[in-house]
Design an enzyme around this catalytic site. Structure first.
Site, PDB file in Angstrom:
ATOM      1  CG  HIS A 166       0.814   5.252   4.419  1.00 45.61           C
ATOM      2  ND1 HIS A 166       0.283   4.968   5.437  1.00 45.61           N
ATOM      3  CD2 HIS A 166       1.508   3.779   4.666  1.00 45.61           C
ATOM      4  CE1 HIS A 166       0.713   3.758   6.262  1.00 45.61           C
ATOM      5  NE2 HIS A 166       1.492   3.323   5.414  1.00 45.61           N
ATOM      6  CG  HIS A 183      -0.227  -0.038   2.337  1.00 42.83           C
ATOM      7  ND1 HIS A 183      -0.147  -1.634   2.814  1.00 42.83           N
ATOM      8  CD2 HIS A 183       0.013   0.230   3.435  1.00 42.83           C
ATOM      9  CE1 HIS A 183       0.793  -1.397   4.107  1.00 42.83           C
ATOM     10  NE2 HIS A 183       0.604   0.016   4.629  1.00 42.83           N
TER      11      HIS A 183
HETATM   12  P1  5GP Z   1       2.204   0.143   7.288  1.00 43.96           P
HETATM   13  O1  5GP Z   1       2.149   0.217   8.887  1.00 43.96           O
HETATM   14  O2  5GP Z   1       1.418  -1.726   6.787  1.00 43.96           O
HETATM   15  O3  5GP Z   1       2.594   0.887   6.743  1.00 43.96           O
HETATM   16  O4  5GP Z   1       0.539   0.753   7.603  1.00 43.96           O
HETATM   17  C1  5GP Z   1      -0.964   0.282   7.982  1.00 43.96           C
HETATM   18  C2  5GP Z   1      -1.981   1.284   7.762  1.00 43.96           C
HETATM   19  O5  5GP Z   1      -2.791   0.539   7.587  1.00 43.96           O
HETATM   20  C3  5GP Z   1      -2.007   1.532   8.673  1.00 43.96           C
HETATM   21  O6  5GP Z   1      -1.629   3.571   9.098  1.00 43.96           O
HETATM   22  C4  5GP Z   1      -3.208   1.215  10.128  1.00 43.96           C
HETATM   23  O7  5GP Z   1      -3.155   1.866  10.282  1.00 43.96           O
HETATM   24  C5  5GP Z   1      -3.328   0.656   8.470  1.00 43.96           C
HETATM   25  N1  5GP Z   1      -4.682  -0.051   8.708  1.00 43.96           N
HETATM   26  C6  5GP Z   1      -4.498  -1.340  10.247  1.00 43.96           C
HETATM   27  N2  5GP Z   1      -5.896  -1.683   9.579  1.00 43.96           N
HETATM   28  C7  5GP Z   1      -6.925  -1.256   8.855  1.00 43.96           C
HETATM   29  C8  5GP Z   1      -8.474  -1.264   8.921  1.00 43.96           C
HETATM   30  O8  5GP Z   1      -8.945  -2.916   9.124  1.00 43.96           O
HETATM   31  N3  5GP Z   1      -8.636  -0.936   8.291  1.00 43.96           N
HETATM   32  C9  5GP Z   1      -8.574   0.315   7.564  1.00 43.96           C
HETATM   33  N4  5GP Z   1      -8.682   1.151   6.856  1.00 43.96           N
HETATM   34  N5  5GP Z   1      -7.612   0.868   7.424  1.00 43.96           N
HETATM   35  C10 5GP Z   1      -6.097  -0.307   8.228  1.00 43.96           C
END
Ligand code: 5GP
Ligand code: ZN
Length: 139
Positions: free
Chosen positions: A105, A103
């Site tokens: 951001h 993903h």
């Molecule tokens: P990472 O830490 O992998 O870069 O980003 C994962 C993102 O996914 C985090 O910003 C977190 O808030 C978001 N996230 C985690 N679980 C969920 C969910 O169930 N729904 C949504 N919409 N976002 C999520």
């Protein structure tokens, strides 16, 4: 790799099996709001096909996500009055990745927002920089 992972929360959001606040989609990507936003309007752009991280995502999906992230960034400037945008991706737990479906951001930035650069810029050691550059060139 299979197009979806049965244990992946983002695959479930894409499939409509978990709630997600979708803000944009196309043939290859879906964008939805981050559940724990860093700033107002923080969203995530994901490929429809499951891939765990930037190292595994096919070039075509990576390109589609980059284009979708830019469209959403422009939209955040227009619709939310963002002063700037931080586009961010983490590869691996050491880099803070917590959800293992690739993903991007899209984090709208505001002149008065509380986010901070996570390192203190300071001149590096020239020999170490050069050695790292050699390694990156394959030398
Ligand atoms: P990472 O830490 O992998 O870069 O980003 C994962 C993102 O996914 C985090 O910003 C977190 O808030 C978001 N996230 C985690 N679980 C969920 C969910 O169930 N729904 C949504 N919409 N976002 C999520
Ligand atoms: Zn997935």
């Amino acid at each position: 790799m299979a197009d979806r992972d049965p244990d992946c929360i983002f695959c479930k959001i894409i499939a409509g099996e978990l709630p997600g606040t979708i803000v944009a989609e196309d043939d290859h990507t879906v964008a939805f709001m981050d559940i724990s936003p860093a700033t107002r309007g923080h969203a995530l752009v994901v490929p429809r096909r499951h891939a765990p991280d930037v190292g595994a995502v096919p070039d075509e999906d990576l390109a589609a996500c980059a284009a979708a992230a830019r469209r959403l960034a422009v939209r955040a400037k227009d619709a939310l009055g963002a002063d700037g945008i931080t586009l961010m991706n983490s590869w691996g737990a050491a880099a803070w990745q917590t959800v293992f479906h690739f993903h991007v951001h899209v984090i709208p930035r505001y002149a008065d927002d509380p986010l901070k650069l996570p390192w203190k810029p300071a001149p590096g050691d020239e020999a170490e920089i050069a050695a790292a550059a050699d390694a990156l060139r394959g030398g």
